[in-house]
Each structure stands twice: as structure tokens, then as C-alpha cells.
Enzyme design. Structure first.
Site, PDB file in Angstrom:
ATOM      1  N   HIS A  60      27.760  39.148  42.247  1.00  0.00           N
ATOM      2  CA  HIS A  60      27.927  38.574  43.579  1.00  0.00           C
ATOM      3  C   HIS A  60      28.182  39.677  44.593  1.00  0.00           C
ATOM      4  CE1 HIS A  60      32.077  38.951  42.213  1.00  0.00           C
ATOM      5  NE2 HIS A  60      32.573  38.527  43.368  1.00  0.00           N
ATOM      6  N   HIS A  62      30.611  40.438  46.681  1.00  0.00           N
ATOM      7  CA  HIS A  62      31.916  40.971  47.088  1.00  0.00           C
ATOM      8  C   HIS A  62      31.909  42.480  46.806  1.00  0.00           C
ATOM      9  CE1 HIS A  62      34.267  36.909  46.941  1.00  0.00           C
ATOM     10  NE2 HIS A  62      33.767  37.168  48.140  1.00  0.00           N
ATOM     11  N   ASP A  64      33.932  44.661  45.689  1.00  0.00           N
ATOM     12  CA  ASP A  64      34.427  45.253  44.438  1.00  0.00           C
ATOM     13  C   ASP A  64      33.414  45.122  43.300  1.00  0.00           C
ATOM     14  OD1 ASP A  64      35.069  42.460  44.585  1.00  0.00           O
ATOM     15  OD2 ASP A  64      36.515  42.656  42.963  1.00  0.00           O
ATOM     16  N   HIS A  65      32.251  44.506  43.581  1.00  0.00           N
ATOM     17  CA  HIS A  65      31.208  44.371  42.559  1.00  0.00           C
ATOM     18  C   HIS A  65      29.899  45.050  42.949  1.00  0.00           C
ATOM     19  CE1 HIS A  65      33.431  41.448  40.038  1.00  0.00           C
ATOM     20  NE2 HIS A  65      34.115  41.369  41.177  1.00  0.00           N
ATOM     21  N   HIS A 140      32.802  30.582  42.476  1.00  0.00           N
ATOM     22  CA  HIS A 140      33.582  31.581  43.195  1.00  0.00           C
ATOM     23  C   HIS A 140      33.428  31.308  44.692  1.00  0.00           C
ATOM     24  CE1 HIS A 140      35.831  35.202  43.443  1.00  0.00           C
ATOM     25  NE2 HIS A 140      34.857  36.023  43.773  1.00  0.00           N
ATOM     26  N   ASP A 210      33.205  36.976  38.946  1.00  0.00           N
ATOM     27  CA  ASP A 210      34.488  36.313  39.099  1.00  0.00           C
ATOM     28  C   ASP A 210      34.263  34.795  39.110  1.00  0.00           C
ATOM     29  OD1 ASP A 210      34.846  38.993  39.787  1.00  0.00           O
ATOM     30  OD2 ASP A 210      35.620  38.596  41.763  1.00  0.00           O
ATOM     31  N   HIS A 268      39.346  42.221  35.222  1.00  0.00           N
ATOM     32  CA  HIS A 268      39.480  41.852  36.640  1.00  0.00           C
ATOM     33  C   HIS A 268      40.923  41.515  37.008  1.00  0.00           C
ATOM     34  CE1 HIS A 268      38.422  40.022  40.574  1.00  0.00           C
ATOM     35  NE2 HIS A 268      37.359  40.794  40.493  1.00  0.00           N
TER      36      HIS A 268
END
Ligand SMILES: [Zn+2]
Ligand SMILES: [Zn+2]
Length: 301
Positions: A60, A62, A64-65, A140, A210, A268
Site C-alpha cells: 500500500h 503509506h 513506511d512501505h 487498512h 498492514d 510491524h
């Protein structure tokens, strides 16, 4: 299958922790799964050859990914890459990356292919003769997919003693491995079961990060050899898990138990907790085979 964790902590990178990224080695492929900031440094640190990475799966959008992705794509160019690179991720990923390349007038000199995902149902996104990759629909705050990496059943194993005993010609060996019976010159049929044994059970790896608690994925990931499931929170912060659409360690363990997976790998983690051992303790109350992902940790299954 070999799994190298490059980063497995939630949100912001810190001196000792990295956001999400991992490398899965399966049937001669090196798949990069998510690409948080700092991923290329982590790849260097763990001596993973950049040239072996041809497929990148992004769950996805976000940061942090996937904030590590534009940097990695640029580095590939600087290294003179010529091989094609395939990126799988949610719709919008192509626009985001190409805008950055355009602004810097730094187009790749290798073919870069985006496979944008929009499907609300699981779908096959990669397949060859030995393995397949399916999306797992997660729940998510933005459109998010997990990924299920599955080996295909291999060839049957030739029973060398038996083929010699029955004096079966070598020319039949491949057919035997493919499950066929053998018809001898005199017309007698020797059943395949006498000449070969079952191939090893195909392995599978399910990656789920996530997501809020989503028990309807259980059918799809049933009996997976290993399940990586996010556990951002402990049950004491269950209200935050609901609010932010993340899971607790207990919920991850409930999914692992219902799916009867071989091993649950937690990751995570929110950095609010004193020790990640707390996640393991909570999950172990529900499911017996729990291991903790950590940056630099290596798993083989
Ligand atoms: Zn995340
Ligand atoms: Zn997220």
C-alpha cells in the site's frame, strides 16, 4: 524458501529500527516485498545483489512501505541496469514514481513496468511454471493488499530401485515423473504408484501487513507454511488498533490459529513498547508456533 527481514517496525525509521521491507527467495526469484525508507541501505548491509531483484511488490502507499522505492529505482539506473523491473502496487504508484523521475529528468535506462492493482477480490498477479503470487485483500485505511507466494506441486519422485527392477526404459522417466503409468512391450501396465512417490508438499508464504483484524482471509491462507502478520499493538491498545486499522498480537495469533499455518512471524511493531518480546508472549497464549521478525533476521522454511 528464504526470507530476509530488512525492516519490520511501524512508522518512523529510528537508529536501530527500519520501516517495512523484506526479501523472499523462492524458486530462483528474489522478490522484494515493500520498500520502506532505507531499504537500499539494508539490502547493501545484508549483501543482497541488486541485480537479482526483478519484481517488487508494494502492499500500500503509506510511506513506511514505499518511500524507499524511488531511491532504489534511481540507484538501479546509476548502476547501469539493463534488465526489466516489474513493480506491483496500488493504483497511483506509477504516477507517484514517474513524477519524481520526471522532475529530476532522470528516466530509467532500463524498462520499468508498473502493474497497478485495483481489484477488490484476490487475484493472481505473477505466475511461472514453478510458483504463483496472489493478492490477499486486507483492511487498512487505504487500499492494501497482502501477498500469498505459493509453490506449485513439483514432479513426482522417481523410485530408482523400482524402475530398475521392472527394467523400465529411461525414455519413460519423464512420463513417470509426470504421473503416468508405464505400458511395457508385452502389454503389461505398471502403475505409476509402483514407480514413483509423491513430491514434497508445496510450500507457501503469506504476507499480511498492514491490516485490521480480518478473519475472512483465513480460507485463502489456510495451511500456509509461514504467515507474516502485522502486530502493531498489544491488546492493551486494542482501541487504537481498531481506530488505525491495525492488528494486535492476539488478533494475529487468532488468524494463524484459524488458518492452521506452520509458523506465525510477527512484525510491524509500534515503537511505544519496551520490548518486542511482549508481542510474542501475547500471541503464544493463542497459537504455539510464534517467532518475532526483527531487522536483519533470516528465516528458512
Ligand atoms: Zn505500515
Ligand atoms: Zn499502513
Amino acid at each position: 524458501m528464504k526470507l530476509q527481514i530488512l525492516g519490520c517496525y511501524a512508522a518512523t525509521p529510528r537508529t536501530m529500527t527500519n520501516p517495512t521491507s523484506q526479501v523472499l527467495e523462492i524458486k530462483n526469484h528474489m522478490f522484494l516485498i515493500d520498500c520502506g525508507e532505507g531499504t537500499q541501505v539494508q539490502l547493501r548491509k545484508h549483501k543482497i545483489k541488486f541485480s537479482r531483484i526483478n519484481h517488487i511488490f508494494i502492499s500500500h502507499l503509506h510511506g513506511d512501505h514505499f518511500f524507499g522505492l524511488p531511491g532504489l529505482i534511481s540507484t538501479f539506473r546509476l548502476l547501469g541496469r539493463e534488465k526489466e523491473l516489474y513493480v506491483y502496487g496500488p493504483k497511483g504508484i506509477k504516477e507517484a514514481i514517474t513524477l519524481l523521475l520526471k522532475l529530476g529528468d532522470s528516466w530509467t535506462n532500463y524498462p520499468l513496468h508498473f502493474h497497478e492493482l485495483t481489484n477488490r477480490e484476490p487475484e493472481i498477479i505473477f505466475e511461472d511454471d514453478k510458483m504463483v503470487v496472489e493478492t490477499i485483500r486486507l483492511n487498512h485505511r487505504v487500499y492494501t493488499n497482502g501477498f500469498l507466494f505459493k509453490e506449485k506441486p513439483g514432479e513426482r519422485k522417481l523410485n530408482v530401485e523400482a524402475v530398475e527392477k521392472y527394467k523400465v526404459d529411461r525414455a519413460y522417466y519423464q512420463n513417470i515423473k509426470n504421473g503416468k503409468d508405464v505400458i511395457m512391450d508385452d502389454g503389461t501396465i505398471i502403475s505409476n504408484a509402483k514407480l514413483s512417490s509423491d513430491p514434497p508438499q508445496p510450500k507457501s508464504y503469506a504476507y499480511c501487513s498492514d491490516t485490521g483484524y480480518k478473519p475472512d482471509i483465513v480460507g485463502q491462507i489456510k495451511d500456509a507454511t509461514a504467515l507474516y502478520h502485522e502486530a502493531t499493538f498489544l491488546e492493551t491498545e486494542a482501541h487504537l488498533a481498531v481506530k488505525t486499522k491495525h492488528s494486535t498480537a492476539k488478533e494475529a495469533a487468532a488468524i494463524a490459529k484459524a488458518a492452521e499455518v506452520g509458523k506465525l512471524i510477527l512484525g510491524h511493531y509500534s515503537t511505544r513498547y519496551k520490548s518486542i518480546e511482549l508481542f510474542k508472549e501475547e500471541a503464544l497464549e493463542i497459537f504455539p508456533n510464534v517467532v518475532l521478525a526483527d531487522d536483519g533476521k533470516f528465516f528458512e522454511f
